[in-house]
Design an enzyme around this catalytic site. Structure first.
Site, PDB file in Angstrom:
ATOM      1  N   LYS A 171      -5.219  -2.714   3.534  1.00  0.00           N
ATOM      2  CA  LYS A 171      -5.267  -4.146   3.843  1.00  0.00           C
ATOM      3  C   LYS A 171      -6.672  -4.540   4.289  1.00  0.00           C
ATOM      4  O   LYS A 171      -7.179  -5.603   3.941  1.00  0.00           O
ATOM      5  CB  LYS A 171      -4.233  -4.483   4.929  1.00  0.00           C
ATOM      6  N   GLN A 201       1.801  -3.971  11.981  1.00  0.00           N
ATOM      7  CA  GLN A 201       2.335  -3.049  10.977  1.00  0.00           C
ATOM      8  C   GLN A 201       3.666  -2.471  11.462  1.00  0.00           C
ATOM      9  O   GLN A 201       3.762  -1.939  12.563  1.00  0.00           O
ATOM     10  CB  GLN A 201       1.311  -1.923  10.719  1.00  0.00           C
ATOM     11  N   ASP A 231       2.679 -12.544   7.753  1.00  0.00           N
ATOM     12  CA  ASP A 231       3.671 -11.656   7.125  1.00  0.00           C
ATOM     13  C   ASP A 231       4.922 -12.448   6.732  1.00  0.00           C
ATOM     14  O   ASP A 231       5.716 -11.999   5.923  1.00  0.00           O
ATOM     15  CB  ASP A 231       4.079 -10.554   8.121  1.00  0.00           C
TER      16      ASP A 231
END
Ligand code: NAP
Length: 298
Positions: A53, A97, A120
């Site tokens: 990422k 994460q 997200d």
């Protein structure tokens, strides 16, 4: 006739190219999009996702802040960090994460992220907005699937879509996106799961099959209508002693057989995965644009 192989890497590269230009315009206007990536612990798969990422951000000019915390990080420390990022003007997107180490409540942590920085798309407000068809961050994998179909000129509107899997991050939001009255939607959607009876019969109805079960060979050639489009979201490790790592990645679809009956199919790797990553960048750029425009009213 063998199916067209949908090239997720190429579609993602096009999207990144477009985003790179938008980042340049935003940066020239004084707002460089910024993403904070928070990793708690040292799970090897999570570490490699986070590194990827960060590399993606670099490619398009997004500022990325890499925050790595020890596995025994307390709830209070993590929530305080998120509060700080919520009010940090250089940061437009916050990604924590998952999975988090045992003892940390993922729901609580996600709820703590300012919905205006929820790139997200997992915050309950983002999910509510999706379901209500209001403007908001779309979760990256479902959004990536829609972008991939659009880029491949595959009509979603009016199509009979069968999704295998109803998870909160893939199946359920994707179903909502595909049936809602909006661009990228207007399909007739059926969602299957482990209690579905006669899975093969249901999947065989589909013009577009989306496999997101997390189990190899969930979709086999006998389940796919001639000429259907097959999108394989699954990523599974299977033992393979011929590979240096001792395993290889496969999807949920029996690729070799299904490509002989499908019109178009995605590979694993190189299909949905690159789009998921690209949509995170997309959301971060969207967030920076919204900060530039000021607070939203609805
Ligand atoms: P998940 O939370 O485990 O959900 C799996 C879903 O599939 C559940 O709804 C389950 O039904 C259903 N299912 C499992 N086996 C089935 C079967 N034999 N028949 C019918 N339904 C079945 O998984 P997830 O997080 O959605 O992820 C799914 C897959 O996508 C995984 O391989 C994951 O690694 C991959 N993934 C890929 C990306 C990407 O970017 N490419 C992103 C996210 C996830 P129940 O609800 O009844 O248990």
């Amino acid at each position: 006739m063998s199916a067209e192989i949908i090239d997720g890497k190429a579609i993602a590269a096009d999207l990144r190219h477009q985003l790179e230009k938008e980042v340049r315009v935003l940066s020239d206007g004084g707002i460089r999009p910024g993403l904070a990536v928070v990793l708690v612990g040292e799970d090897p798969a999570s570490m490699s996702y986070v590194t990827a990422k960060e590399r993606d951000c670099e490619k398009v000019g997004i500022y990325s802040r890499d925050i790595r915390l020890p596995v025994d990080t307390s709830r209070e420390t993590l929530l305080k960090l998120i509060s700080d990022l919520n009010s940090d003007e250089d940061i437009h997107g916050i990604l924590v994460q998952l999975p988090l180490p045992e003892g940390l409540d993922e729901e609580e942590v996600i709820r703590h992220i300012d919905p205006a920085k929820d790139v997200d798309g997992f915050h309950p407000e983002s999910i509510g907005r999706l379901v209500l068809n209001l403007d908001g961050f779309l979760p990256c994998t479902p959004h990536g699937v829609i972008k991939m179909l659009e880029a491949s000129n595959i009509a979603i509107e009016g199509a009979e879509v069968v999704i295998v899997g109803r998870s909160r991050i893939v199946g359920a939001p994707l179903a909502n996106l595909m049936f809602r009255k909006a661009p990228g939607g207007n399909a007739t959607v059926t969602v299957c799961h482990t209690r579905t009876k006669n899975l093969a019969d249901v999947v065989r109805r589909a013009d577009i099959v989306i496999a997101a079960a997390g189990r190899p060979n969930t979709v086999t050639a006998d389940m796919v209508k001639d000429g259907a489009v097959v999108i394989d979201v699954g990523v599974n490790r299977v033992d393979d002693s011929s590979r240096p790592r001792g395993y290889r990645l496969v999807g949920d679809v029996d690729f070799d057989q299904v490509k002989e009956v499908a019109r178009a199919i995605t590979p694993v790797p190189g299909g949905v995965g690159p789009l998921t990553r690209a949509m995170l960048l997309w959301n971060t750029v969207e967030s920076a644009k919204r900060f530039q425009e000021g607070p939203r009213t609805v």
